[in-house]
Design a protein around this motif. Structure first.
Motif, PDB file in Angstrom:
ATOM      1  N   GLY B 102      19.633  67.672 -59.323  1.00 22.65           N
ATOM      2  CA  GLY B 102      18.300  67.272 -59.769  1.00 22.65           C
ATOM      3  C   GLY B 102      17.367  67.026 -58.592  1.00 22.65           C
ATOM      4  O   GLY B 102      16.176  67.355 -58.640  1.00 22.65           O
ATOM      5  N   SER B 106      13.899  69.159 -58.168  1.00 21.33           N
ATOM      6  CA  SER B 106      12.606  68.499 -58.300  1.00 21.33           C
ATOM      7  C   SER B 106      11.961  68.228 -56.942  1.00 21.33           C
ATOM      8  O   SER B 106      10.749  68.128 -56.830  1.00 21.33           O
ATOM      9  CB  SER B 106      12.780  67.174 -59.035  1.00 21.33           C
ATOM     10  N   VAL B 126       5.319  64.301 -62.966  1.00 20.38           N
ATOM     11  CA  VAL B 126       6.162  65.023 -63.920  1.00 20.38           C
ATOM     12  C   VAL B 126       7.635  64.650 -63.701  1.00 20.38           C
ATOM     13  O   VAL B 126       8.392  64.444 -64.651  1.00 20.38           O
ATOM     14  CB  VAL B 126       5.933  66.542 -63.788  1.00 20.38           C
ATOM     15  N   PHE B 127       8.031  64.550 -62.423  1.00 24.50           N
ATOM     16  CA  PHE B 127       9.410  64.162 -62.111  1.00 24.50           C
ATOM     17  C   PHE B 127       9.741  62.791 -62.709  1.00 24.50           C
ATOM     18  O   PHE B 127      10.791  62.591 -63.327  1.00 24.50           O
ATOM     19  CB  PHE B 127       9.611  64.121 -60.587  1.00 24.50           C
ATOM     20  N   LEU B 128       8.825  61.837 -62.535  1.00 22.57           N
ATOM     21  CA  LEU B 128       9.082  60.468 -63.020  1.00 22.57           C
ATOM     22  C   LEU B 128       9.209  60.448 -64.539  1.00 22.57           C
ATOM     23  O   LEU B 128      10.065  59.749 -65.092  1.00 22.57           O
ATOM     24  CB  LEU B 128       7.981  59.509 -62.559  1.00 22.57           C
ATOM     25  N   GLY B 130      10.213  62.916 -66.329  1.00 23.27           N
ATOM     26  CA  GLY B 130      11.521  63.505 -66.584  1.00 23.27           C
ATOM     27  C   GLY B 130      12.639  62.495 -66.378  1.00 23.27           C
ATOM     28  O   GLY B 130      13.581  62.408 -67.177  1.00 23.27           O
ATOM     29  N   ALA B 131      12.537  61.692 -65.308  1.00 26.07           N
ATOM     30  CA  ALA B 131      13.587  60.716 -65.003  1.00 26.07           C
ATOM     31  C   ALA B 131      13.670  59.652 -66.094  1.00 26.07           C
ATOM     32  O   ALA B 131      14.766  59.233 -66.492  1.00 26.07           O
ATOM     33  CB  ALA B 131      13.326  60.075 -63.644  1.00 26.07           C
ATOM     34  N   ALA B 132      12.492  59.226 -66.600  1.00 24.86           N
ATOM     35  CA  ALA B 132      12.510  58.252 -67.699  1.00 24.86           C
ATOM     36  C   ALA B 132      13.170  58.898 -68.924  1.00 24.86           C
ATOM     37  O   ALA B 132      13.994  58.272 -69.609  1.00 24.86           O
ATOM     38  CB  ALA B 132      11.091  57.795 -68.022  1.00 24.86           C
ATOM     39  N   GLY B 134      15.377  61.335 -68.846  1.00 28.33           N
ATOM     40  CA  GLY B 134      16.803  61.448 -68.554  1.00 28.33           C
ATOM     41  C   GLY B 134      17.533  60.144 -68.820  1.00 28.33           C
ATOM     42  O   GLY B 134      18.673  60.130 -69.302  1.00 28.33           O
ATOM     43  N   SER B 135      16.863  59.017 -68.533  1.00 28.29           N
ATOM     44  CA  SER B 135      17.469  57.704 -68.800  1.00 28.29           C
ATOM     45  C   SER B 135      17.631  57.488 -70.295  1.00 28.29           C
ATOM     46  O   SER B 135      18.641  56.961 -70.759  1.00 28.29           O
ATOM     47  CB  SER B 135      16.590  56.583 -68.227  1.00 28.29           C
ATOM     48  N   MET B 136      16.589  57.927 -71.054  1.00 31.96           N
ATOM     49  CA  MET B 136      16.668  57.792 -72.521  1.00 31.96           C
ATOM     50  C   MET B 136      17.798  58.658 -73.067  1.00 31.96           C
ATOM     51  O   MET B 136      18.534  58.254 -73.957  1.00 31.96           O
ATOM     52  CB  MET B 136      15.346  58.208 -73.165  1.00 31.96           C
TER      53      MET B 136
END
Lengths: 162, 667
Positions: B102, B106, B126-128, B130-132, B134-136
């Motif tokens: 990842g 990214s 956009v990355f952030l 995506g990271a949120a 990914g956490s969900m």
């Protein structure tokens, strides 16, 4: 800045965190908790009942690492403004379309967000903070990040083509 | 020593939030200055174009590592006032590999992404997001991930994994880092024509300083370790060894048995054997936790209460004790001679013992056997074999004492909770606290040795408790209406049975109802228990003979809690009016305050003041009585359980007996 100076500065900040807070640095937790917060706004009962986010209760943002993440943003903003490095753009290779670059950023973000929860930390919490205090799992994580990165790099190299 | 926020348990306070914010700002500025507000630069390392990530990261790791090592050697921090991440091998290996993929896709990681956002990079935003996301996603699949997320090895240090000293590993890692710096400069020089620091005086000096700093660790570390052993980690290990030598780390089986029997709630008894062995037999009230999960499962009991570990023998509990000690637990003990010793010492029948057994010990053994081996209790105990989080928490309550409606509401339905409703049966039938049992108070009183309305002997009370399905470890909550003495009289029954796990619902049923809390009309199912009869009679009930001698004894106070008119003799239904010579009148009703909806005891400090004026010290001998023992039970509860008086006696037979025996003096 000379990267070694920046590294010394970063190392001292990490040391200070251990001496004052008694914990290392962290960033991915803050992002995950923002995610949990958004989910709570949309579907509170479902989120509270979920096995992972549910542990964080009704106020996931009342956590020190959320404040640290806010600090990272503001620290970056102050520094970028002072040195005139702040401008809005999509960073990419000239031959790569912004859309393609953003797709990579999104997909990478999802992987990073997922992996940070699985490993209980990211480059800040595990690779940096955990390795500095010689925790076995953190050092393994650090090695695996590079292994995963180098083995994927070739496949996604086009986004940086000039 | 520095008291860190973590050490003080104050990481969730505004002060810690502010400190985290400031540290975060410094962190963000360091990242931005390293040039990490750029994804092109961050990803450069994976194409050998720009090795900045390696240089910055390894410099930071080595600087912080040396700093932490020196801080430990100088005693500024210890291993237990710092939080260390746990090691979960599979999760961190798989997580690391995915993270690396990842990261290179990214061009960001979480911390640098925040800095990138601050620098205006849209790809960082956009990355952030995506990271949120990914956490969900992780939260969604978490339940099916299984053992990868639970195989927690606790805190594992690499120098222990490798079997070398901390200083050696630090020195070795410093050499690797310095090697990487020179390698990075060389790669950059060859590939891009950059690598500005290759061979410069700066890089030479910097390398030399780091290596010297790491080498210095051998000197300070040796000093610290020299006095004990090669494996010692300074003062903490010394303390651990001192504890071992002084025998502070174990608890004798007899002491454990007595404390469990008396309903000591501070003990968290942990069986670390396999679940199968646990199911076959375990010491009553024990919970089963695998050794690997101890640190996590017991985290909420760290340095609170008394954690007692046991297994068949002593080796594993002793090892677990030491490991928990290193994690900062100071309240862990293990059972001397393990379960085998416990069975041998406490539960072996008197008849099978080769050595002569004294009468006192024999009755103790019988009480232990009744408590620990009763079959119905064992079956129930398995049903209530709770994990720690579902069991209710008595630690916030003073028991015996008062219980708030809020507490009862949150703990409704939990195993081990028995609610006893003392209202009249028609009222109970029309709606009661869910799960509560209806008890007619008068069933606990009767004619004993010619004295009417006496609290029944322990053997009969135990029978009543058995029929209600109450077990010695249950927490009993008594619910009354506005007659608070109803609850305190049942409290006396608990006291007589030495059942200290009881509480009185403050405000009783009226408060519960006024707060619109749940009610139902269903009769709860009850499985009778075998409540053990205490082996000695209670120490607080006195007879007329003892009261008579107390009259002449200076220093003993006789407290008559009947209404003033009865005390003066103006009003009486008995053979004679008046009071016991020298008695002081303190009507029980004056300890109660009425609100619009319910009755409650007056505030503790007010009662403290009132009784402070009547009774000179907390150790003064006092006898409380009324007409039948009912009202006096309330004064007894207030004095003993709320105010902490230690020498209070209860003249149960009271004025009923005193007035009817002409030979007893009346004033």
């Amino acid at each position: 800045m000379n990267p070694y100076y920046a590294g010394i500065l970063l190392g001292l900040v990490l040391l200070l965190s251990y001496l004052i807070l008694g914990t290392g640095l962290g960033a991915s937790s803050g992002i995950a908790r923002l995610g949990a917060y958004v989910e709570l706004l949309i579907a509170p009962t479902r989120t509270l009942a979920s096995k992972y986010f549910g542990n964080w209760g009704q106020q996931p943002l009342k956590y020190y690492l959320v404040f640290m993440l806010a600090g990272v943003f503001f620290g970056g903003l102050i520094s970028a403004l002072l040195s005139n490095r702040c401008n809005i753009r999509v960073e990419r290779g000239i031959k790569c379309s912004p859309k393609k670059r953003l797709m990579f950023a999104l997909a990478g973000g999802i992987l990073v967000g997922f992996a940070s929860r699985l490993a209980n930390g990211c480059t800040s919490g595990q690779a940096l903070s955990g390795s500095a205090v010689l925790v076995t799992g953190s050092l393994l994580f650090l090695i695996c990040v590079f292994a995963g990165g180098y083995s994927t790099a070739w496949f996604v190299r086009r986004q940086w083509d000039d | 020593m520095i008291e860190t926020f973590f050490h003080n348990g104050t990481l969730a306070t505004p002060a810690a939030f502010l400190a985290s914010l400031l540290i975060g700002i410094a962190f963000g500025m360091a990242l931005e200055n390293a040039g990490f507000g750029s994804s092109r630069r961050l990803s450069g390392i994976f194409y050998f174009r720009d090795m900045a990530v390696l240089k910055v990261m390894f410099t930071a790791v080595v600087v912080a590592m040396l700093g932490v090592c020196y801080a430990k050697a100088f005693g500024w921090i210890t291993i237990d006032n710092v939080y260390f991440l746990h090691t979960l091998y599979a999760a961190q290996i798989v997580g690391g590999l995915i993270f690396g993929a990842g990261f290179v896709m990214s061009g960001w990681c979480p911390g640098t992404g925040a800095v990138g956002l601050a620098s205006g990079k849209v790809d960082a935003l956009v990355f952030l997001l995506g990271a949120a996301g990914g956490s969900m996603l992780y939260n969604e699949v978490y339940p099916i991930l299984g053992s990868i997320t639970t195989a927690d090895r606790g805190v594992v240090f690499a120098y222990n994994s490798l079997g070398i000293s901390e200083a050696s590993l630090a020195f070795f890692l410093t050499l690797i880092a310095v090697g990487c710096f020179w390698g990075s400069e060389y790669i950059e020089k060859k590939g891009q024509g950059t690598g500005e620091q290759w061979g410069t005086p700066f890089l030479k000096t910097f390398s030399a300083v780091l290596i010297a700093g790491a080498f210095g660790l051998f000197a300070v570390a040796d000093q610290d370790m020299g006095s004990t052993s090669a494996f010692s980690k300074g003062t903490q290990e010394t303390k651990l060894l001192e504890g071992t030598q002084a025998g502070l780390d174990h608890i004798e089986p007899q002491e454990l048995a007595d404390r469990l029997l008396s309903g000591d709630t501070s003990i968290i008894l942990v069986d670390i054997r396999t679940p199968m062995e646990f199911t076959q037999f375990h010491i009553r009230s024990a919970i089963n936790i695998p050794v690997v999960d101890l640190a996590v499962s017991l985290a909420s009991h760290k340095n609170q209460g008394l954690i007692v570990l046991y297994s068949n023998g002593m080796t594993h509990p002793a090892q677990a004790h030491d490991s928990l000690f290193r994690l900062g637990f100071r309240n862990v003990y293990f059972l001397t001679d393990g379960l085998k010793g416990f069975l041998e010492t406490c539960l072996k029948p008197v008849s099978l013992r080769p050595e002569p057994v004294s009468h006192a010990l024999a009755s103790k053994i019988n009480a232990w056997r009744a408590f620990f081996l009763s079959p119905s209790i064992r079956a129930d105990d398995q049903a209530t074999n709770k994990n720690l989080s579902t069991a209710f928490d008595l630690s916030l309550l003073t028991i015996p004492g008062l219980v708030e409606t809020d507490w009862l509401n949150t703990n409704l339905g939990k195993p081990g909770l028995k609610i006893i409703d003392l209202r009249a049966q028609p009222e109970y039938n029309s709606g009661h606290i869910p799960g509560s049992l209806s008890l007619n108070l008068e069933s606990l009183r009767g004619l004993v040795r010619g004295l009417p309305s006496s609290l029944l002997p322990a053997v009969m009370l135990a029978e009543h408790f058995s029929l209600m399905g109450v077990r010695p470890n249950d927490f009993v909550v008594l619910v009354c209406t506005d007659k608070l003495q109803d609850a305190t009289l049942v409290g006396m029954a608990c006291e007589r049975l030495q059942h200290s796990r009881y509480g009185i619902l403050r405000g009783g049923f009226p408060k519960w109802q006024a707060e619109k809390r749940p009610l139902d009309t269903i009769l709860p199912s009850v499985e009778p228990s075998q409540y053990p009869v205490p082996d000695r009679s209670d120490t607080f009930t006195v007879t007329s003979r003892e009261v008579l001698t107390a009259i002449d004894k200076r220093g003993t106070i006789i407290l008559d809690v009947r209404p003033a008119d009865n005390f003066t003799g103006k009003k009486h239904d008995e053979a004679r009016g008046g009071h016991i010579p020298g008695a002081i009148n303190r009507p029980f009703s004056e300890d109660v305050v009425k609100t619009d909806t319910y009755n409650a005891f007056k505030p503790i400090d007010e009662l403290q003041k009132i009784y402070g004026n009547i009774i000179p010290t907390k150790e003064t001998q006092v006898i409380v009585h009324c007409r039948t023992g009912h009202q006096a039970s309330q004064t007894y509860f207030i004095l003993v359980r709320l105010l902490g008086y230690t020498e209070i006696k209860w003249y149960d037979a009271g004025w009923t007996e005193w007035a009817a025996k002409p030979e007893l003096p009346v004033e």
